[in-house]
Write a protein that holds these residues in place. Structure first.
Motif, PDB file in Angstrom:
ATOM      1  N   ALA A  93       8.550   6.794  -9.398  1.00  0.00           N
ATOM      2  CA  ALA A  93       7.855   5.890  -8.483  1.00  0.00           C
ATOM      3  C   ALA A  93       8.890   5.140  -7.652  1.00  0.00           C
ATOM      4  CB  ALA A  93       6.984   4.921  -9.287  1.00  0.00           C
ATOM      5  N   PRO A  94       9.359   5.721  -6.550  1.00  0.00           N
ATOM      6  CA  PRO A  94      10.505   5.166  -5.823  1.00  0.00           C
ATOM      7  C   PRO A  94      10.256   3.872  -5.059  1.00  0.00           C
ATOM      8  CG  PRO A  94       9.656   7.139  -4.738  1.00  0.00           C
ATOM      9  CD  PRO A  94       8.952   7.049  -6.042  1.00  0.00           C
ATOM     10  N   THR A  95       9.001   3.547  -4.762  1.00  0.00           N
ATOM     11  CA  THR A  95       8.714   2.267  -4.112  1.00  0.00           C
ATOM     12  C   THR A  95       8.837   1.168  -5.163  1.00  0.00           C
ATOM     13  OG1 THR A  95       7.227   3.254  -2.486  1.00  0.00           O
ATOM     14  CG2 THR A  95       6.969   0.896  -2.911  1.00  0.00           C
ATOM     15  N   CYS A  96       9.633   0.131  -4.866  1.00  0.00           N
ATOM     16  CA  CYS A  96       9.942  -0.895  -5.863  1.00  0.00           C
ATOM     17  C   CYS A  96       9.432  -2.259  -5.428  1.00  0.00           C
ATOM     18  CB  CYS A  96      11.451  -0.958  -6.093  1.00  0.00           C
ATOM     19  SG  CYS A  96      11.920  -1.954  -7.525  1.00  0.00           S
ATOM     20  N   VAL A  97       8.694  -2.895  -6.332  1.00  0.00           N
ATOM     21  CA  VAL A  97       8.145  -4.232  -6.126  1.00  0.00           C
ATOM     22  C   VAL A  97       8.566  -5.076  -7.320  1.00  0.00           C
ATOM     23  CG1 VAL A  97       6.016  -5.588  -5.883  1.00  0.00           C
ATOM     24  CG2 VAL A  97       6.180  -3.309  -4.832  1.00  0.00           C
ATOM     25  N   ARG A 114       0.856  -1.185   0.000  1.00  0.00           N
ATOM     26  CA  ARG A 114       0.000   0.000   0.000  1.00  0.00           C
ATOM     27  C   ARG A 114       0.885   1.224   0.000  1.00  0.00           C
ATOM     28  NH1 ARG A 114      -5.398  -1.082   1.742  1.00  0.00           N
ATOM     29  NH2 ARG A 114      -5.690  -3.232   2.453  1.00  0.00           N
ATOM     30  N   ASP A 115       0.613   2.141  -0.925  1.00  0.00           N
ATOM     31  CA  ASP A 115       1.440   3.344  -1.018  1.00  0.00           C
ATOM     32  C   ASP A 115       0.582   4.483  -1.530  1.00  0.00           C
ATOM     33  OD1 ASP A 115       3.548   5.289  -1.825  1.00  0.00           O
ATOM     34  OD2 ASP A 115       4.884   3.597  -1.448  1.00  0.00           O
ATOM     35  N   SER A 116       0.759   5.659  -0.959  1.00  0.00           N
ATOM     36  CA  SER A 116      -0.003   6.826  -1.406  1.00  0.00           C
ATOM     37  C   SER A 116       0.557   7.411  -2.695  1.00  0.00           C
ATOM     38  CB  SER A 116      -0.003   7.907  -0.313  1.00  0.00           C
ATOM     39  OG  SER A 116       1.328   8.307  -0.014  1.00  0.00           O
ATOM     40  N   GLY A 117       1.747   6.979  -3.085  1.00  0.00           N
ATOM     41  CA  GLY A 117       2.369   7.453  -4.316  1.00  0.00           C
ATOM     42  C   GLY A 117       2.509   6.323  -5.319  1.00  0.00           C
ATOM     43  N   PRO A 118       3.022   6.614  -6.512  1.00  0.00           N
ATOM     44  CA  PRO A 118       3.181   5.582  -7.538  1.00  0.00           C
ATOM     45  C   PRO A 118       4.232   4.543  -7.154  1.00  0.00           C
ATOM     46  CG  PRO A 118       4.194   7.631  -8.245  1.00  0.00           C
ATOM     47  CD  PRO A 118       3.450   7.944  -6.990  1.00  0.00           C
ATOM     48  N   VAL A 119       4.084   3.359  -7.729  1.00  0.00           N
ATOM     49  CA  VAL A 119       4.943   2.212  -7.417  1.00  0.00           C
ATOM     50  C   VAL A 119       5.568   1.691  -8.707  1.00  0.00           C
ATOM     51  CG1 VAL A 119       4.912  -0.211  -6.651  1.00  0.00           C
ATOM     52  CG2 VAL A 119       3.682   1.532  -5.338  1.00  0.00           C
ATOM     53  N   THR A 120       6.848   1.344  -8.645  1.00  0.00           N
ATOM     54  CA  THR A 120       7.518   0.673  -9.758  1.00  0.00           C
ATOM     55  C   THR A 120       7.404  -0.827  -9.572  1.00  0.00           C
ATOM     56  OG1 THR A 120       9.110   2.453 -10.196  1.00  0.00           O
ATOM     57  CG2 THR A 120       9.743   0.230 -10.860  1.00  0.00           C
ATOM     58  N   LEU A 121       6.966  -1.517 -10.624  1.00  0.00           N
ATOM     59  CA  LEU A 121       6.833  -2.975 -10.597  1.00  0.00           C
ATOM     60  C   LEU A 121       7.727  -3.552 -11.692  1.00  0.00           C
ATOM     61  CD1 LEU A 121       5.454  -5.603  -9.654  1.00  0.00           C
ATOM     62  CD2 LEU A 121       3.580  -5.084 -11.237  1.00  0.00           C
ATOM     63  N   ILE A 122       8.615  -4.487 -11.318  1.00  0.00           N
ATOM     64  CA  ILE A 122       9.575  -5.052 -12.261  1.00  0.00           C
ATOM     65  C   ILE A 122       9.182  -6.474 -12.636  1.00  0.00           C
ATOM     66  CG2 ILE A 122      12.019  -5.376 -12.762  1.00  0.00           C
ATOM     67  CD1 ILE A 122      12.668  -3.893 -10.196  1.00  0.00           C
ATOM     68  N   GLY A 123       9.193  -6.757 -13.936  1.00  0.00           N
ATOM     69  CA  GLY A 123       8.966  -8.106 -14.421  1.00  0.00           C
ATOM     70  C   GLY A 123      10.232  -8.697 -14.998  1.00  0.00           C
ATOM     71  N   GLY A 124      10.123  -9.925 -15.448  1.00  0.00           N
ATOM     72  CA  GLY A 124      11.292 -10.638 -15.935  1.00  0.00           C
ATOM     73  C   GLY A 124      11.515 -10.528 -17.423  1.00  0.00           C
ATOM     74  N   ASP A 145      -1.843  -1.548  -3.810  1.00  0.00           N
ATOM     75  CA  ASP A 145      -2.812  -0.460  -3.619  1.00  0.00           C
ATOM     76  C   ASP A 145      -2.059   0.854  -3.760  1.00  0.00           C
ATOM     77  OD1 ASP A 145      -4.951   1.135  -2.958  1.00  0.00           O
ATOM     78  OD2 ASP A 145      -4.835   0.747  -0.797  1.00  0.00           O
ATOM     79  N   ALA A 146      -2.093   1.409  -4.971  1.00  0.00           N
ATOM     80  CA  ALA A 146      -1.363   2.648  -5.272  1.00  0.00           C
ATOM     81  C   ALA A 146      -2.110   3.380  -6.373  1.00  0.00           C
ATOM     82  CB  ALA A 146       0.070   2.339  -5.700  1.00  0.00           C
ATOM     83  N   PRO A 147      -1.923   4.698  -6.473  1.00  0.00           N
ATOM     84  CA  PRO A 147      -2.639   5.448  -7.512  1.00  0.00           C
ATOM     85  C   PRO A 147      -2.132   5.186  -8.922  1.00  0.00           C
ATOM     86  CG  PRO A 147      -1.147   6.893  -6.320  1.00  0.00           C
ATOM     87  CD  PRO A 147      -1.161   5.586  -5.576  1.00  0.00           C
ATOM     88  N   LEU A 148      -0.916   4.619  -9.046  1.00  0.00           N
ATOM     89  CA  LEU A 148      -0.346   4.345 -10.360  1.00  0.00           C
ATOM     90  C   LEU A 148       0.799   3.355 -10.206  1.00  0.00           C
ATOM     91  CD1 LEU A 148      -0.086   5.024 -13.427  1.00  0.00           C
ATOM     92  CD2 LEU A 148       1.511   6.834 -12.773  1.00  0.00           C
ATOM     93  N   VAL A 149       0.896   2.440 -11.167  1.00  0.00           N
ATOM     94  CA  VAL A 149       2.016   1.498 -11.220  1.00  0.00           C
ATOM     95  C   VAL A 149       2.766   1.713 -12.532  1.00  0.00           C
ATOM     96  CG1 VAL A 149       2.662  -0.938 -11.416  1.00  0.00           C
ATOM     97  CG2 VAL A 149       0.940  -0.232  -9.741  1.00  0.00           C
ATOM     98  N   LEU A 150       4.094   1.798 -12.445  1.00  0.00           N
ATOM     99  CA  LEU A 150       4.947   1.867 -13.627  1.00  0.00           C
ATOM    100  C   LEU A 150       5.604   0.510 -13.794  1.00  0.00           C
ATOM    101  CD1 LEU A 150       6.659   5.356 -13.180  1.00  0.00           C
ATOM    102  CD2 LEU A 150       4.544   4.801 -14.385  1.00  0.00           C
ATOM    103  N   GLY A 151       5.303  -0.173 -14.892  1.00  0.00           N
ATOM    104  CA  GLY A 151       5.797  -1.521 -15.110  1.00  0.00           C
ATOM    105  C   GLY A 151       7.043  -1.539 -15.975  1.00  0.00           C
ATOM    106  N   VAL A 152       8.095  -2.156 -15.468  1.00  0.00           N
ATOM    107  CA  VAL A 152       9.367  -2.310 -16.183  1.00  0.00           C
ATOM    108  C   VAL A 152       9.609  -3.798 -16.382  1.00  0.00           C
ATOM    109  CG1 VAL A 152      11.865  -1.984 -16.021  1.00  0.00           C
ATOM    110  CG2 VAL A 152      10.325  -0.196 -15.194  1.00  0.00           C
ATOM    111  N   GLY A 153       9.943  -4.210 -17.608  1.00  0.00           N
ATOM    112  CA  GLY A 153      10.237  -5.615 -17.844  1.00  0.00           C
ATOM    113  C   GLY A 153       9.015  -6.444 -18.179  1.00  0.00           C
ATOM    114  N   PHE A 154       8.000  -5.819 -18.753  1.00  0.00           N
ATOM    115  CA  PHE A 154       6.808  -6.559 -19.165  1.00  0.00           C
ATOM    116  C   PHE A 154       6.578  -6.473 -20.670  1.00  0.00           C
ATOM    117  CE2 PHE A 154       6.091  -5.496 -14.707  1.00  0.00           C
ATOM    118  CZ  PHE A 154       5.855  -6.779 -14.194  1.00  0.00           C
TER     119      PHE A 154
END
Length: 231
Positions: A34-38, A9-19, A96-105
């Motif tokens: 989006a400094p939070t990294c998942v 859960r984050d009030s700001g955008p989240v970076t999501l990394i795929g393979g 749970d974030a207002p936006l996700v930036l997907g890298v590696g998808f």
């Protein structure tokens, strides 16, 4: 999925990394916004290689190398054993974030890329921008103003029957019926700033990569209205 299923859960955008195909420069560009990294399963390898701490690692964890898994704290590893969804879907629906930036998808395997696009359409209430080598891909929202310049390529790819209206495209889309196996909207061109209205959550929007930051800012504005969840 319910709110109790959220892992991050984050009030700001989240970076999501795929393979998929991704490089440290891609990750750096996303983290700047989006400094939070998942990570979704094997996406953890890029984070570990770049020395970026993970808030969470989510997926069935069947493709994360053991040496990478050993560098992620156990309490941040969340194994989702079911095989009915992709790791991207497992992760995206638990953020749970207002936006996700997907890298590696994007890039690499075509089936994984198509599955990621399907996930965007399956969960239209979860705003997400996928970062590719040259382009960004997102599900077109109900209304959006694109900060395009004259000559920018604006591609529209329907994932279901959908219509729209446009201002600022060289070839307007008003009154056209888009559908898989029918009319598509690749390689349209902007005359300047473009305004789009889309009738339903079934249209992929593909734009130049340099527009990621201004589009992310627009999607984060309080007045932005995303699609509701599918019934």
């Amino acid at each position: 999925m319910t709110t109790t299923d959220y892992i991050v859960r984050d009030s700001g955008p989240v970076t999501l990394i795929g393979g998929g195909e991704a490089f440290e420069g891609d990750l750096e560009a996303a983290l700047a916004l989006a400094p939070t990294c998942v990570a979704a399963d094997s996406g953890a390898a890029l984070a570990v290689a770049a020395g970026v701490p993970l808030t969470a690692l989510i997926g069935d964890l069947d493709s994360t190398p053991a040496e990478v898994l050993a560098q992620v704290p156990t309490e941040r590893c969340h194994r989702i054993a079911e095989q009915e969804s992709t790791d991207f879907e497992k992760a995206l629906t638990r953020i749970d974030a207002p936006l996700v930036l997907g890298v590696g998808f994007t890039g690499a395997r075509v089936d994984h890329q198509l599955a990621a696009f399907n996930t965007l359409a399956a969960h239209p209430h979860l705003p997400c921008i996928l970062l590719g080598a040259q382009e960004i891909v997102m599900l077109a929202p109900p209304q959006i103003t694109l900060p395009t310049a004259a000559g920018d390529v604006v591609s529209l790819m329907p994932l279901g029957p959908v219509q729209g209206r446009s201002v600022g495209l060289e070839w307007p889309i008003d009154g056209l019926d888009f559908a898989p196996g029918g009319r598509i909207g690749t390689s349209n061109r902007a005359l300047g700033s473009v305004k789009l209205e889309i009738s339903g959550p079934d249209m992929l929007l593909i734009l130049p990569r340099r527009l990621m930051a201004p589009l992310a800012a627009q999607l984060l504005r309080p007045m932005h209205v995303p699609w509701p969840a599918r019934a």
